[in-house]
Design an enzyme around this catalytic site. Sequence first.
Site, PDB file in Angstrom:
ATOM      1  N   GLU A  44      -0.207  -5.518  11.791  1.00  0.00           N
ATOM      2  CA  GLU A  44       0.179  -6.830  12.316  1.00  0.00           C
ATOM      3  C   GLU A  44       1.684  -7.047  12.120  1.00  0.00           C
ATOM      4  O   GLU A  44       2.234  -6.769  11.042  1.00  0.00           O
ATOM      5  CB  GLU A  44      -0.613  -7.884  11.547  1.00  0.00           C
ATOM      6  CG  GLU A  44      -0.348  -9.321  11.897  1.00  0.00           C
ATOM      7  CD  GLU A  44      -1.217 -10.274  11.075  1.00  0.00           C
ATOM      8  OE1 GLU A  44      -1.248 -11.468  11.397  1.00  0.00           O
ATOM      9  OE2 GLU A  44      -1.867  -9.816  10.100  1.00  0.00           O
ATOM     10  N   LYS A 110      -2.979 -13.532  18.935  1.00  0.00           N
ATOM     11  CA  LYS A 110      -3.899 -13.867  17.843  1.00  0.00           C
ATOM     12  C   LYS A 110      -4.474 -15.257  18.057  1.00  0.00           C
ATOM     13  O   LYS A 110      -3.743 -16.216  18.346  1.00  0.00           O
ATOM     14  CB  LYS A 110      -3.156 -13.794  16.505  1.00  0.00           C
ATOM     15  CG  LYS A 110      -4.021 -13.965  15.272  1.00  0.00           C
ATOM     16  CD  LYS A 110      -3.183 -13.724  14.018  1.00  0.00           C
ATOM     17  CE  LYS A 110      -3.998 -13.802  12.736  1.00  0.00           C
ATOM     18  NZ  LYS A 110      -3.161 -13.521  11.546  1.00  0.00           N
ATOM     19  N   CYS A 147      -6.052  -9.394  12.464  1.00  0.00           N
ATOM     20  CA  CYS A 147      -6.332  -9.884  11.107  1.00  0.00           C
ATOM     21  C   CYS A 147      -7.402 -10.970  11.069  1.00  0.00           C
ATOM     22  O   CYS A 147      -8.589 -10.674  11.205  1.00  0.00           O
ATOM     23  CB  CYS A 147      -5.034 -10.351  10.450  1.00  0.00           C
ATOM     24  SG  CYS A 147      -5.095 -10.328   8.633  1.00  0.00           S
ATOM     25  N   SER A 174      -2.884  -7.660   5.594  1.00  0.00           N
ATOM     26  CA  SER A 174      -3.786  -8.357   4.680  1.00  0.00           C
ATOM     27  C   SER A 174      -3.329  -8.146   3.244  1.00  0.00           C
ATOM     28  O   SER A 174      -3.392  -7.027   2.723  1.00  0.00           O
ATOM     29  CB  SER A 174      -5.221  -7.829   4.858  1.00  0.00           C
ATOM     30  OG  SER A 174      -6.105  -8.471   3.968  1.00  0.00           O
ATOM     31  N   LYS A 180     -10.524  -7.171  -3.366  1.00  0.00           N
ATOM     32  CA  LYS A 180     -10.547  -7.560  -1.955  1.00  0.00           C
ATOM     33  C   LYS A 180     -10.987  -6.419  -1.045  1.00  0.00           C
ATOM     34  O   LYS A 180     -11.562  -6.652   0.024  1.00  0.00           O
ATOM     35  CB  LYS A 180      -9.174  -8.068  -1.530  1.00  0.00           C
ATOM     36  CG  LYS A 180      -9.165  -8.786  -0.189  1.00  0.00           C
ATOM     37  CD  LYS A 180      -7.817  -9.427   0.075  1.00  0.00           C
ATOM     38  CE  LYS A 180      -7.803 -10.193   1.391  1.00  0.00           C
ATOM     39  NZ  LYS A 180      -6.499 -10.830   1.651  1.00  0.00           N
ATOM     40  N   SER A 325      11.005  -5.926 -26.791  1.00  0.00           N
ATOM     41  CA  SER A 325      10.879  -6.530 -28.118  1.00  0.00           C
ATOM     42  C   SER A 325       9.969  -5.747 -29.050  1.00  0.00           C
ATOM     43  O   SER A 325       9.975  -5.989 -30.258  1.00  0.00           O
ATOM     44  CB  SER A 325      10.314  -7.944 -27.975  1.00  0.00           C
ATOM     45  OG  SER A 325       8.959  -7.898 -27.527  1.00  0.00           O
ATOM     46  N   ASP A 329       3.866  -7.625 -23.933  1.00  0.00           N
ATOM     47  CA  ASP A 329       4.296  -7.930 -22.569  1.00  0.00           C
ATOM     48  C   ASP A 329       5.513  -7.117 -22.153  1.00  0.00           C
ATOM     49  O   ASP A 329       5.552  -6.559 -21.046  1.00  0.00           O
ATOM     50  CB  ASP A 329       4.585  -9.426 -22.442  1.00  0.00           C
ATOM     51  CG  ASP A 329       3.349 -10.272 -22.665  1.00  0.00           C
ATOM     52  OD1 ASP A 329       2.246  -9.804 -22.313  1.00  0.00           O
ATOM     53  OD2 ASP A 329       3.473 -11.391 -23.196  1.00  0.00           O
ATOM     54  N   ASN A 406      14.036 -21.669 -29.308  1.00  0.00           N
ATOM     55  CA  ASN A 406      14.413 -21.402 -27.916  1.00  0.00           C
ATOM     56  C   ASN A 406      15.844 -20.883 -27.797  1.00  0.00           C
ATOM     57  O   ASN A 406      16.179 -20.148 -26.864  1.00  0.00           O
ATOM     58  CB  ASN A 406      14.257 -22.674 -27.080  1.00  0.00           C
ATOM     59  CG  ASN A 406      12.803 -23.041 -26.862  1.00  0.00           C
ATOM     60  OD1 ASN A 406      11.916 -22.201 -26.990  1.00  0.00           O
ATOM     61  ND2 ASN A 406      12.556 -24.303 -26.552  1.00  0.00           N
TER      62      ASN A 406
END
Length: 576
Positions: A44, A110, A147, A174, A180, A325, A329, A406
Amino acid sequence: MARLRLAACQIDTWVGDLDGNVERILAAYRRAEEAGADIAAFPELAITGYPPEDLLLKPGFVTANLEALQQVAEATGDCVAIVGFVDLARDLHNAAAVCAGGEVRGVYHKCDLPNYGVFDELRYFGRGQEPATLWSVKGVPIGVSICEDIWNPRGPTADQADSGAEVVVNINASPYAEGKLARRERMLATRAADASTALLYVNQVGGQDELVFDGGSMAFGPDGTLLARSPQFVEDVLVVDVEIGPVYRKRLLDPRGRPVDEQLPLIEVTPVPVVGGDVETHPEPIAPAVAPPMHPDDEVWEALVVGTRAYVEKNGFSDVVIGLSGGLDSSIVAVLAADALGADRVHTVAMPSRYSSDHSVADAAKLAANLGTDHRTIPIEPAHAAVTEMLSESFAGLDEDLTEENLQSRIRGQVLMALSNKLGWLVLSTSNKSEAAVGYATLYGDTVGGYALIKDVLKLRVFQLCRRRNERAGYDLIPENVLTKPPSAELRPDQTDDQSLPPYEVLDPILDAYVEHDRTPGEIIAAGHDPEVVRRITRLVDGAEYKRRQSPPGPRVTDKAFGKDRRLPITNAFRG
C-alpha cells in the site's frame, strides 16, 4: 489444472523517498519477472511510503508521486504490477495502479478508510466508489483491494467475488503488534473461503517513526488453505502458484445464497497478455514456502531491532550513544542497539554518581565487553557537586527530596546530549512503558534522547526479553546480576523501585488493564486489584501525560502504544 503465478513483493519503503521507492519496486519487479510471475503485487502506498501524513497536503508531493508511478508503469512488461500510490481525482485517494505493457491499465481506490488507532486516513483521502471493478489477467478475473478493505466481511472482497473474481490481490501497510500475524491469518483464511477466491496478501516491512511493519505476506487457496507465507521483518519476493478453476459451482451451492439483483459488472481491461484466451499452465510449479511463525519474544525483539535500525538509518545517523547504568533497561537497549546496528556503531557511557554501586559500574562494563561496544566512564560527581553548590543558597533550610535525585538524571542527560552534539551520535532513551505510564522518569533526564527503544515494553516483559536473548546467545550476554538485582535508579542510598511503586508484578497488570484495554479504575478494582493501589496508579498515569507528550518516539509493539494510539488530553478531570 491451469495455474496463475503470483508474487508478493514484500519491500521496505521510505516515506518521501520517491526515487528510492521506484528503485526498490523495480528491483523486486525484476525478481518476480525472472520467476515467471503473472502478477507482482507491492505494498500500500509503495510509491510514497506509508504513512505519508501531511506530506499529502503538499500539491508538489502528490504530483511527484504520480510522476514516480509513471516511471514504474513504463518499466512493466507482461507481468502485471499492482502498485500502491496516491491518486488525484476530484479528491485524493489511497489507490492501487494496475500496470502492464508500459502503462497504467487501471486504478482501484480504497473503499474502507480506517480512522482509529494509528490510522488517520479520513483526514486525507476520499472513499472509493467502485469496489467490484475487476481486471482480466490471462483470462482470469482479478479483484484488487487495499488493506482495510479486506477486514470488512461484506466489503470489496465480497463484492468482487460476487462479480466473478477468481483471485483477489490485497496490498497492505499493516503495522506490527504482538500476535497480529495470527489474527491476520485467521481473518484472511476466512475471507478467501467465504469468497471462494484465491487470495494474495502483501505487506510491507521496515520502520517509519513509531510504526514497525512486519511483512508476513501470505497466499491462500479458495478454500482458505494457507499456501505460502513470507518471513517476518525481512524483504522478500514470495512466489506462489494458485490453481484456477471454475468457482461458480461452489457459489451456487453456498447456503448463504447470492445477490438476487443484477450481478455487478465484470469490467475488462485489455488482458495482459492473453494466451489463447486462457491462463497458461506453468510447466514447473513452484514449491510453496511457508515461513514458520516466530517465538513471541523473538518477534517482539525483532520488531524493536527493525524499528531502531530504520529510525537511525533513515534519519541519517551513523552511531548511537546510550547511558549504560548497569541496570536492566539500559542493558536491553544496548543489546538491541548492537543487534540493530552492529556493536561498532554503539557507544555506551557509564556516568556514576556518589550513589552508584560498584556492582552496577562493573555490570555495565561487563555488558559492554560482551557486546564489544566503545565504552567510557564519565563520573558526574564534579558537576553534581557544582550544581548543588550553585543552588545551596536558594535551597537553604529545605530538606533534600526528589529535586536532588532528578538533578543527577538531568546532568546525565546533559552529558549524553553534549556527546551527541559534538560527535553526531543519536541518544537512545532507556525508559520502559511501566515507567512512562506512571511518570517514573525524570523529564529532561531519563527522557532525554532521540529515540526510545522500549517505550512500548512493560517492565516484566523487559525481563522476559532479556532472558530469551541470553537463551539465544547461549550464555549470560546480559550479566545475570543485572537480571536478579532489585531494580533501582540509584539516586539515593539503598534506593529500589518498589519504594516508590508497587512491585512490577502488581503494577504491570493494572497498567495493562488501564492503558491497553481502557478499563476504568472501578472495573479494575472489580477484577480483584487492591482499590487504593488502583486509584493511586491510575492517577499517576493521568498525571504523567504531559511528560509523555515531551518524550521521544519509539517502536510500537502493542495494540495500544503511547503516542499515535493513545491520545488523552493533558488537562483531564475524569477519574472513572
